[in-house]
Design an enzyme around this catalytic site. Structure first.
Site, PDB file in Angstrom:
ATOM      1  N   SER A  36      -9.620  -1.019   7.077  1.00  9.57           N
ATOM      2  CA  SER A  36      -9.339  -0.880   5.757  1.00  9.57           C
ATOM      3  C   SER A  36      -8.349  -1.943   5.153  1.00  9.57           C
ATOM      4  CB  SER A  36      -8.115   0.220   5.661  1.00  9.57           C
ATOM      5  OG  SER A  36      -8.827   1.445   5.698  1.00  9.57           O
ATOM      6  N   LYS A  80       0.809  -1.154  -0.131  1.00 10.37           N
ATOM      7  CA  LYS A  80      -0.111   0.002   0.007  1.00 10.37           C
ATOM      8  C   LYS A  80       0.905   1.115   0.040  1.00 10.37           C
ATOM      9  CE  LYS A  80      -3.807   1.766   2.839  1.00 10.37           C
ATOM     10  NZ  LYS A  80      -4.788   1.504   3.891  1.00 10.37           N
ATOM     11  N   SER A  94      -9.796   1.544   3.047  1.00 16.78           N
ATOM     12  CA  SER A  94      -8.941   2.599   2.120  1.00 16.78           C
ATOM     13  C   SER A  94      -7.883   1.695   1.333  1.00 16.78           C
ATOM     14  CB  SER A  94      -7.991   3.587   3.110  1.00 16.78           C
ATOM     15  OG  SER A  94      -7.148   2.770   4.031  1.00 16.78           O
TER      16      SER A  94
HETATM   17  N1  GLN Z   1     -12.876   3.709   6.758  1.00 15.19           N
HETATM   18  C1  GLN Z   1     -12.312   4.107   7.817  1.00 15.19           C
HETATM   19  C2  GLN Z   1     -11.751   5.579   7.716  1.00 15.19           C
HETATM   20  O1  GLN Z   1     -12.090   6.022   6.925  1.00 15.19           O
HETATM   21  C3  GLN Z   1     -11.162   2.998   8.159  1.00 15.19           C
HETATM   22  C4  GLN Z   1     -10.026   3.567   7.392  1.00 15.19           C
HETATM   23  C5  GLN Z   1      -8.627   2.684   7.590  1.00 15.19           C
HETATM   24  O2  GLN Z   1      -8.859   1.647   8.264  1.00 15.19           O
HETATM   25  N2  GLN Z   1      -7.584   3.234   7.268  1.00 15.19           N
HETATM   26  O3  GLN Z   1     -11.206   6.111   8.817  1.00 15.19           O
END
Ligand code: GLN
Length: 504
Positions: A174, A75, A150
């Protein structure tokens, strides 16, 4: 398509050359990533050099390691020396770190070959990868839908067959949510199990790195490689890393599995003792809850003792997370002010330079989070918001502890819905609801993972979440392997049907 395990075995024994494996995967990326946009950067030349040195080692009788010649993607919020690490933000678009993250070093030392950096929601804030400054990633199962987020790029890269393994980060879901939406396996390890050194910080008390893979065995293998103590991360746990592979064949006879009633509607007709019926948390699709109950049935069939358990605090998780995570983010992202990292827009004085840089460098979602977090931390509101959210965090830990007194692992949906269409969840609350089932284990710091189990709306993949107490990865993997054996076969991704699998 080969598993990472098979590739490594072939390369180690000299049956296949790492260079040949690499070209096969680079070819697929070349052909299909223009449709998917899983990658921000493809490091083909660097990968060729790495593969050549793996092959050289094998021919000299040396063992390159348990992931010898396995193509891997990181990532784009993990530091890679001399390779752009953008966090899918204009702020870091041209920034290349001077060092490798510990997980990157660990993967490389195990013989894995980095092929590139994957797309994400800007600074990992989002659940769809639509918030990337460089455009969204598409779901290999249906190009009109999101891959989740994400870590959507990493999930899509594995689902599309661009790499057998990828790493993501999970702050509120994510890794697990995109794994579910893309029909693959994703693990969020115990907080502290995997070093965060070199992971660009979003919300440091939640952030955790973990693997994506097409099956449980590959995910376990990758987890074993990246786990372990690292003095470079003060929250790293100094505990020996178990043999995760050994956990896979153990079987679930006698294991106690608790289905979280709030996230599944209390079991079928409330029959799984307690939890009641019809109390399914708002926004969770009924057919997804149904898949979780089927998964529980499959585990019972395999000898597990299944019950329904209430974990009341999960209903407050979302609210607490969306105060604590932005609060931490507002502090972590203060460093992007044009002084030392990435983008700088010059102004008349330093303050103007800071303002112009941050205005141009951050996207709307990131700005919204910074404002929310700054507000939650401001004098006069701190106790009412941040303080209260921290108390919910304590409650969550207490409720999980109570549940784990009776159960070895817990089950819930991973995502409340299957992959949705682009733009379909454009208001923040609807988007934030994607994280309902995943956030509780970020609040508690416990491990959790997603395993594909059947399909939902429009025949799209559904993920079942397995949760375990801190450092309970082995039991979690035992259950995951059992679920994988029982799961109905998934349809092939749409783009793979178009030839992405290359007939392999
Ligand atoms: N969807 C969650 C957020 O927007 C989690 C994101 C993540 O785990 N990086 O914060």
């Amino acid at each position: 398509m080969s598993t990472a395990k098979a590739i490594a075995q072939d390369v180690r024994t000299g049956t296949r050359r790492a260079a040949a494996v690499l070209e096969e995967y680079l070819g697929r990326i070349e052909l299909h990533d223009s449709d998917i946009h899983a990658f921000n950067t493809v490091t083909a030349e660097q990968a060729r050099a790495a593969a050549a040195s793996i092959d050289a080692a094998v021919s000299q009788g040396r063992d390159p390691g348990p992931l010898a010649g396995v193509p891997i993607a990181f990532k784009d919020n993990m530091c890679t020396r001399g390779v752009p690490t953008t966090c899918s933000s204009r702020m870091l678009e041209t920034w290349s770190p001077p060092y490798d993250a510990t997980v990157v070093q660990a993967m490389t030392a195990a013989g894995a070959v980095m092929v590139g950096k994957t797309n994400l929601d800007e600074f990992a804030m989002g659940s769809s990868t639509e918030h990337s400054a460089f455009g969204p990633t598409r779901n290999p199962y249906d190009l009109t839908r999101v891959p989740g987020g994400s870590s959507g790029g990493s999930a899509a890269a594995v689902a599309a067959g661009f790499v057998p393994l990828a790493l993501g980060s999970d702050t509120g879901g994510s890794i697990r949510q995109p794994a579910a939406l893309c029909g693959i396996v994703g693990i969020k390890p115990t907080y502290g199990r995997v070093s965060r050194y070199g992971l660009v910080a979003f919300a440091s008390s939640f952030d955790q790195i973990g693997p994506f893979a097409a099956d449980v065995a590959d995910a376990a293998l990758a987890l074993e490689v990246i786990s372990g103590h690292d003095p470079g991360d003060s929250t790293s746990i100094p505990t020996a890393v178990p043999d995760y592979d050994a956990a896979l064949g153990k079987g679930v006879e006698g294991l106690r599995v608790g289905v979280i009633s709030e996230l599944t509607g209390g079991g079928r007709n409330g029959s799984r003792n307690g939890g009641g019926n019809g109390n399914l948390l708002e926004g969770i699709d009924a057919d997804i809850a149904e898949r979780v109950l089927e998964a529980a049935d499959a585990l019972a069939e395999a000898g597990a003792v299944v019950g329904s358990v209430s974990v009341p605090a999960v209903t407050y998780g979302l609210t607490a997370y969306y105060l604590i995570a932005p609060a931490e983010a507002s502090s972590n992202l203060a460093r992007y002010d044009g002084t030392r990292y990435g983008l700088r827009i010059d102004g008349a004085d330093v303050e103007e330079m800071n303002r112009l840089t941050r205005r141009a460098g951050f996207g709307d979602e990131v700005k919204a989070r910074i404002m929310l977090g700054t507000f939650a931390l401001s004098a006069g509101y701190y106790d009412a918001y941040y303080g209260k959210a921290q108390r919910v965090r304590m409650l969550t830990r207490r409720d999980f502890d109570a549940a784990y007194a009776d159960y070895d692992v817990l089950l819930s949906p991973t995502s409340p819905c299957v992959a949705f269409r682009f733009g379909e969840r454009s208001d923040p609350m609807t988007m934030y609801r994607c994280d309902t089932c995943t956030i509780p284990s970020n609040l508690s710091g416990d491990p959790a993972m997603s395993v594909p189990f059947g399909t939902g709306t429009d025949d799209l993949p559904v993920g079942v979440q397995i949760l375990a107490p801190a450092l309970g990865e082995e039991t979690m993997l035992t259950v995951a392997a059992a679920l994988e054996r029982a799961a109905p076969p998934l349809p092939a991704p749409q783009m793979a049907a178009g030839g992405a699998s290359g007939g392999a």
